[in-house]
Enzyme design. Structure first.
Site, mmCIF file in Angstrom:
data_model
loop_
_atom_site.group_PDB
_atom_site.id
_atom_site.type_symbol
_atom_site.label_atom_id
_atom_site.label_comp_id
_atom_site.label_asym_id
_atom_site.label_seq_id
_atom_site.Cartn_x
_atom_site.Cartn_y
_atom_site.Cartn_z
ATOM 1 N N CYS A 105 0.853 -1.188 0.000
ATOM 2 C CA CYS A 105 0.000 0.000 0.000
ATOM 3 C C CYS A 105 0.889 1.238 0.000
ATOM 4 C CB CYS A 105 -0.887 -0.012 1.251
ATOM 5 S SG CYS A 105 -1.985 1.409 1.365
ATOM 6 N N HIS A 147 -9.068 -3.907 -2.186
ATOM 7 C CA HIS A 147 -8.115 -3.135 -1.369
ATOM 8 C C HIS A 147 -8.529 -1.653 -1.330
ATOM 9 C CE1 HIS A 147 -3.777 -2.104 -0.167
ATOM 10 N NE2 HIS A 147 -4.304 -0.930 -0.481
ATOM 11 N N GLU A 148 -8.829 -1.098 -2.505
ATOM 12 C CA GLU A 148 -9.181 0.333 -2.570
ATOM 13 C C GLU A 148 -10.538 0.592 -1.910
ATOM 14 O OE1 GLU A 148 -6.768 2.074 -3.250
ATOM 15 O OE2 GLU A 148 -5.564 0.603 -4.328
ATOM 16 N N HIS A 151 -10.269 1.132 1.665
ATOM 17 C CA HIS A 151 -9.794 2.472 2.066
ATOM 18 C C HIS A 151 -10.971 3.429 2.296
ATOM 19 C CE1 HIS A 151 -5.452 2.378 2.015
ATOM 20 N NE2 HIS A 151 -5.375 1.902 0.785
HETATM 21 ZN ZN ZN Z 1 -3.724 1.041 -0.052
#
Ligand code: ZN
Length: 181
Positions: A105, A147-148, A151
């Protein structure tokens, strides 16, 4: 007709409370500031050799990220695609199967971890022109999306690693990858 000048934004790092916030829905996609943010995020992710970046990583707590898979020094085997802005994204459906693979990341430099993710996801998002999109994403691109998407809810990949034994330094990770081939 206006000239587009995009710039690399600075990326906030783990410990910055913005990374732990739940981001807000975007209501006005045509807004000049949102369009500019999209251009700048694309420039930022490319310059950083990333394959994805979420708006909260540049301290903009809004539900927007870029998926920009392409082979680069940090991810040599990534599939090639046009950088795509995904606004107010959602996971509609997912595989029963979960696969573990390595992630890093841009907000957590120097660390890689083995992260369990769905093998495929069916997703919905609004593109930068305001069009609603449905897509099925698989493997690496599905992993980037998940993953995004995390966030936007204040979650980082470290939260999903099952054991601290499955964390390695970037340096050792590169060594592991080189020994495999
Ligand atoms: Zn990330």
């Amino acid at each position: 007709m206006s000239e587009k000048i995009s710039k690399s934004l600075s990326i906030i790092k783990l410990g910055n409370p913005i990374l732990r916030q739940s981001a807000s829905l975007i209501e006005n996609i045509e807004d000049k500031q949102i369009q500019k943010l999209i251009d700048d995020l694309i420039t930022t992710v490319i310059n950083a050799n990333g394959v994805g970046i979420a708006a909260p990583q540049v301290a903009e707590s809004q539900r927007l990220f870029i998926v920009a898979s392409r082979p680069n020094p940090r991810y040599p085997k990534a599939p090639d695609m046009e950088p795509t802005a995904m606004i107010n994204p959602k996971i509609i459906d997912h595989s029963p199967k979960i696969i573990k693979d390595w992630e890093g990341c841009l907000s957590i430099p120097g660390i890689r971890g083995l992260v369990p993710r769905y093998k495929w996801v069916t997703v919905q998002y609004i593109d930068r022109k305001g069009k609603l999109k449905h897509q099925k994403l698989v493997d690496f691109v599905a992993r980037i999306f998940q993953h995004e998407h995390d966030h936007l809810d204040g979650i980082v990949f470290l939260d999903r690693v099952e054991s601290t034994q499955e964390l390695v330094s970037e340096e050792e990770y590169q060594r592991l990858q080189n020994n495999k081939t």
